[in-house]
Design an enzyme around this catalytic site. Structure first.
Site, PDB file in Angstrom:
ATOM      1  CG  ASP A 133      -0.128  -0.063   2.533  1.00 37.61           C
ATOM      2  OD1 ASP A 133       1.120  -0.125   2.492  1.00 37.61           O
ATOM      3  OD2 ASP A 133      -0.753  -0.034   3.614  1.00 37.61           O
ATOM      4  CG  HIS A 135       3.613   0.148   4.817  1.00 42.21           C
ATOM      5  ND1 HIS A 135       2.682  -0.865   4.723  1.00 42.21           N
ATOM      6  CD2 HIS A 135       4.760  -0.460   5.221  1.00 42.21           C
ATOM      7  CE1 HIS A 135       3.244  -2.015   5.045  1.00 42.21           C
ATOM      8  NE2 HIS A 135       4.500  -1.798   5.348  1.00 42.21           N
ATOM      9  CD  GLU A 140       0.286   0.699   7.901  1.00 43.02           C
ATOM     10  OE1 GLU A 140       0.489   0.756   6.679  1.00 43.02           O
ATOM     11  OE2 GLU A 140       0.081  -0.375   8.509  1.00 43.02           O
TER      12      GLU A 140
HETATM   13  C1  GLP Z   1       6.939  -4.286   6.932  1.00 46.87           C
HETATM   14  C2  GLP Z   1       8.177  -3.486   7.328  1.00 46.87           C
HETATM   15  C3  GLP Z   1       8.640  -2.592   6.192  1.00 46.87           C
HETATM   16  C4  GLP Z   1       8.745  -3.405   4.923  1.00 46.87           C
HETATM   17  C5  GLP Z   1       7.393  -3.956   4.562  1.00 46.87           C
HETATM   18  C6  GLP Z   1       7.400  -4.743   3.274  1.00 46.87           C
HETATM   19  O1  GLP Z   1       5.772  -3.558   7.057  1.00 46.87           O
HETATM   20  N1  GLP Z   1       7.952  -2.687   8.485  1.00 46.87           N
HETATM   21  O2  GLP Z   1       9.888  -2.008   6.523  1.00 46.87           O
HETATM   22  O3  GLP Z   1       9.226  -2.590   3.868  1.00 46.87           O
HETATM   23  O4  GLP Z   1       6.982  -4.811   5.619  1.00 46.87           O
HETATM   24  O5  GLP Z   1       7.815  -6.048   3.536  1.00 46.87           O
HETATM   25  P1  GLP Z   1       8.215  -7.109   2.450  1.00 46.87           P
HETATM   26  O6  GLP Z   1       9.544  -6.706   1.943  1.00 46.87           O
HETATM   27  O7  GLP Z   1       8.254  -8.406   3.181  1.00 46.87           O
HETATM   28  O8  GLP Z   1       7.163  -7.062   1.402  1.00 46.87           O
END
Ligand code: GLP
Length: 257
Positions: A133, A135, A140
């Protein structure tokens, strides 16, 4: 912002690892900002592989700072971000010092972490992933673009996304501590890694959409040295892809990311 379209996740890991190694080789006491999530795992494994092979730099003088942390998990809980980074990054690389936002210090945890960051001289290179999304860390959608380290409530979507690390979405903590978008912007180099089709819309919004709190990662547009490494699936929503490819192909060897 530099967008670098790369042929596959392994190449993304190698290019990102080159950037981290160049920093640490030139600055053995570098401050490295580390992110959790799946996206940077290839980078961390590539760095560990090179170190085990004896080709990587010595990380004995490096300090690592986490982006964020769950509230409500003990520091040694396997899914606590401090434990995750110790396991995935600091241990294999031999980084002796890792700092993370400390929920024990609430309600002053945010300002305490900002002080730690400032005392360390700030982050030289911040590794980042991106949520589906948009973030960034745990900022968020709707987060202030100038926010500082503070407590946040996760969205249902992020808790569902992160449920794979827990038993179910109900087991994912509701609250987190996260560096703010203004805090992240103070790192001297931002290196965002995005892999897979699930990130395509978020990457397109962050890189080519309007600067907006609705897509927290669009705050990268305000940074003078932000690099976005994408595999073909994550790049599939970008309209200026041909241009990014042309820039990367024509980059002189001396001009690194
Ligand atoms: C979590 C972490 C973020 C990360 C996001 C995406 O929310 N706090 O820092 O970028 O997940 O994670 P992934 O790389 O597993 O898709």
């Amino acid at each position: 912002m530099e967008v670098v379209p790369l042929p596959d996740p392994d190449t993304v890991a190698r290019v990102a690892a080159d950037a981290v190694e160049r920093l640490v080789t030139g600055r053995p006491d570098a401050v490295l900002g580390v992110a959790t999530g799946s996206s940077p795992l290839g980078l961390y494994r590539e760095l560990a592989r090179r170190r085990a092979a004896g080709t990587g730099p010595d990380y004995g003088g490096v300090t690592a700072f986490l982006l964020d942390e769950y509230v409500g998990l003990a520091a040694d809980h396997p899914q606590a971000y401090r434990a995750t980074i110790a396991r995935e990054v600091a241990g294999p690389l031999g980084i002796p010092l890792v700092h993370g936002p400390d929920p024990e210090l609430l309600p002053d945890a945010g300002s305490a972490y900002e002080t730690l960051l400032a005392d360390a001289g700030g982050v030289d290179l911040q590794v980042l992933g991106i949520g589906g999304d948009g973030h960034l860390a745990f900022n968020e959608p709707g987060s202030s673009l100038v926010s500082r380290t503070r407590i946040k409530t996760l969205t249902a979507r992020t808790r569902a996304d992160n449920a794979r690390f827990f038993g179910s979405p109900d087991d994912v903590p509701r609250h987190v501590l996260t560096q703010g978008l203004g805090t992240i912007l103070e790192a001297r180099h931002l290196l965002l890694v995005a892999l897979g089709a699930g990130k395509a819309a978020a990457v397109a919004a962050a890189v080519e959409g309007p600067l907006s709190a609705s897509c927290p990662a669009s705050v990268l547009q305000l940074h003078p040295h932000a690099t976005v490494l994408v595999d073909p699936a994550a790049a599939s929503g970008l309209t200026r892809l041909d241009y990014y490819n042309e820039v990367w192909a024509g980059k002189p060897d001396w001009q690194r990311i």
